[in-house]
Design an enzyme around this catalytic site. Structure first.
Site, PDB file in Angstrom:
ATOM      1  N   GLY A   1      20.594 -45.199  62.525  1.00 13.93           N
ATOM      2  CA  GLY A   1      21.381 -45.137  61.299  1.00 13.93           C
ATOM      3  C   GLY A   1      21.506 -46.459  60.576  1.00 13.93           C
TER       4      GLY A   1
ATOM      5  N   ARG B   1      14.880 -45.856  60.012  1.00 14.31           N
ATOM      6  CA  ARG B   1      14.852 -46.307  58.623  1.00 14.31           C
ATOM      7  C   ARG B   1      14.665 -47.822  58.521  1.00 14.31           C
ATOM      8  NH1 ARG B   1      17.011 -43.501  54.537  1.00 14.31           N
ATOM      9  NH2 ARG B   1      18.227 -42.278  56.030  1.00 14.31           N
TER      10      ARG B   1
ATOM     11  N   CYS C   1       7.917 -28.164  38.077  1.00  8.76           N
ATOM     12  CA  CYS C   1       8.693 -27.396  37.106  1.00  8.76           C
ATOM     13  C   CYS C   1      10.114 -27.141  37.596  1.00  8.76           C
ATOM     14  CB  CYS C   1       7.980 -26.077  36.809  1.00  8.76           C
ATOM     15  SG  CYS C   1       8.712 -25.165  35.440  1.00  8.76           S
TER      16      CYS C   1
END
Length: 411
Positions: free
Chosen positions: A237, A275, A341
């Site tokens: 984390g 991360r 889209c």
């Protein structure tokens, strides 16, 4: 602590060699992921140096690319996996199966079958369980090996509610049930550790709440007898600053606060950065194809989309951007979006960026963590290529998909 003075604590898009990025976009087409494996190794080594007595396992789910896993292993890292595919990919990258840790979250039968079969030849494999059902299912398969118990500390932290796992009932054994579960594990299996993960994207100003969750893990370890455990795993984390004004994680302060929060333990401390290791080691290069003046903004259309990287659409995530082709141009405020889209296919609203022209290359920074991992084929868009930089060399780590790749499983 090892001196990393020549290695910035966080790499911003402007810190990359912009001429090289533009060449890579020209040579390999766009959208394109560019991963700097030297940076991956620097980041892992910097984090490990802050916790010299801990076992620092790379959380593979952040980026399971073989090149990344190989880079982590090269600098002495071990690997934590959250699914059977990650276990297999870690082994394919050269990981010793006995060093792997598998954190099972509501694991499908196939996952458990694979892990149990693997453990038969690699008894050092650790399976982390977050539900007593998983213990039942392991016992049914004849498994009696290494188990770590995932604790739900009841405190979630991180950059978004969707990653605050420490307070989510989906993850881990409820706190007060852990002693009873530990007794059962000791009777039927080999209890080797406790585990928790409070959340993701924690920076220095979020450490206090993060450490409040970690302290509960240390308390529970002592309660169930840490002298009989091999390790106490406080998860990952640990974040990187995505916004320009945010400061890098203070690793020295982080190390001190984490150790103080966990408290005195006979067991070894484990951490699982993901991360932190890969986020700023990768950028996405995307080409501008449309410039449209609208009443309230300038729309800049690019060939990357939420199928290239879904984090902005999924989490509202901010990713820094830089016009690689002309960073010296005066800035305009632009809305940067892709060809999918849906209104969710926007990387930035009203973002200052050096005025783009059609054909310019834009770099989207901090793309290494959960970037390619969450890439998809929406609108039948083939996934992009990924090139790896290492020791001054460039190689294709993943080729660009073709439409045949997208449709080859159809019958």
């Amino acid at each position: 602590m090892t001196d990393f003075a020549d290695s910035p604590a966080v790499r911003r898009p402007a810190d990359w060699n912009l001429e090289r990025l533009e060449r890579l976009a020209d040579e390999h087409d766009t959208p394109l992921y560019v991963i700097d494996l030297d940076r991956v190794k620097e980041n892992y080594a910097r984090f490990a140096a802050a916790f010299p007595d801990a076992d620092v396992m790379y959380a593979a789910k952040a980026h399971t690319g073989k090149a990344v896993l190989e880079a982590v292993l090269e600098v002495g890292g071990t690997i934590e996996c959250a699914a059977w595919g990650e276990l297999q990919r870690a082994i394919d990258a050269g990981a010793e199966p006995n060093t792997l840790q598998y954190t099972a979250v509501n694991p499908p039968d196939h996952d458990l079958d694979y892990a149990v079969d693997l453990a038969a030849d690699a008894p050092g494999l650790t399976i982390t369980i977050g539900a007593t059902d998983t213990l039942d299912r392991l016992a049914e398969r004849g498994y009696d090996g290494r188990i770590a118990i995932r604790i739900n500390p009841g405190i979630g932290t991180g950059h978004h509610e969707k990653v605050a796992t420490g307070a989510d009932a989906k993850f881990g054994i409820p706190y007060e049930q852990v002693p009873e579960v530990a007794d059962r594990v000791r009777e039927e299996f080999d209890l080797v550790g406790l585990h928790a993960h409070a959340g993701s994207g924690v920076l220095t100003d979020g450490l206090e709440e993060h450490c409040r969750a970690i302290s509960r893990v240390g308390e529970m370890a002592r309660r169930v007898g840490d002298e009989h455990l091999e390790f106490v795993d406080v998860g990952g984390g640990y974040g990187v600053p995505y916004r320009e004004e945010e400061q890098p994680l203070d690793l020295e302060k982080t190390s001190e606060m984490v150790r103080d929060a966990v408290g005195e333990l006979d067991a070894q401390l484990k951490l699982e950065p993901g991360r932190y290791v890969v986020a700023d080691a990768e950028v996405i290069l995307t080409e501008v194809n449309t410039i449209k003046e609208a009443p309230d903004t300038t729309v800049v259309g690019v060939d990357a989309s939420l199928s290239t990287m879904i984090r902005p659409a999924m989490f509202g995530s901010y990713h820094p951007m830089l016009n690689v082709s002309a960073p010296e141009r005066g800035p305009i405020e632009a809305t940067v979006g892709g060809p999918v889209c849906t209104s969710a296919d926007v990387f930035a609203h009203d973002r200052p960026i050096a005025e783009p022209e059609r054909g310019d290359v834009i770099a989207i920074g901090n793309a290494g963590s959960y970037g390619y991992e969450l890439a998809n084929q929406f609108h039948s868009q083939p996934k992009p290529a990924e090139v790896a930089l290492e020791d001054g060399e460039v190689r294709v780590a993943r080729r660009r998909e073709t439409l045949e790749d997208v449709t080859r499983l159809e019958r």
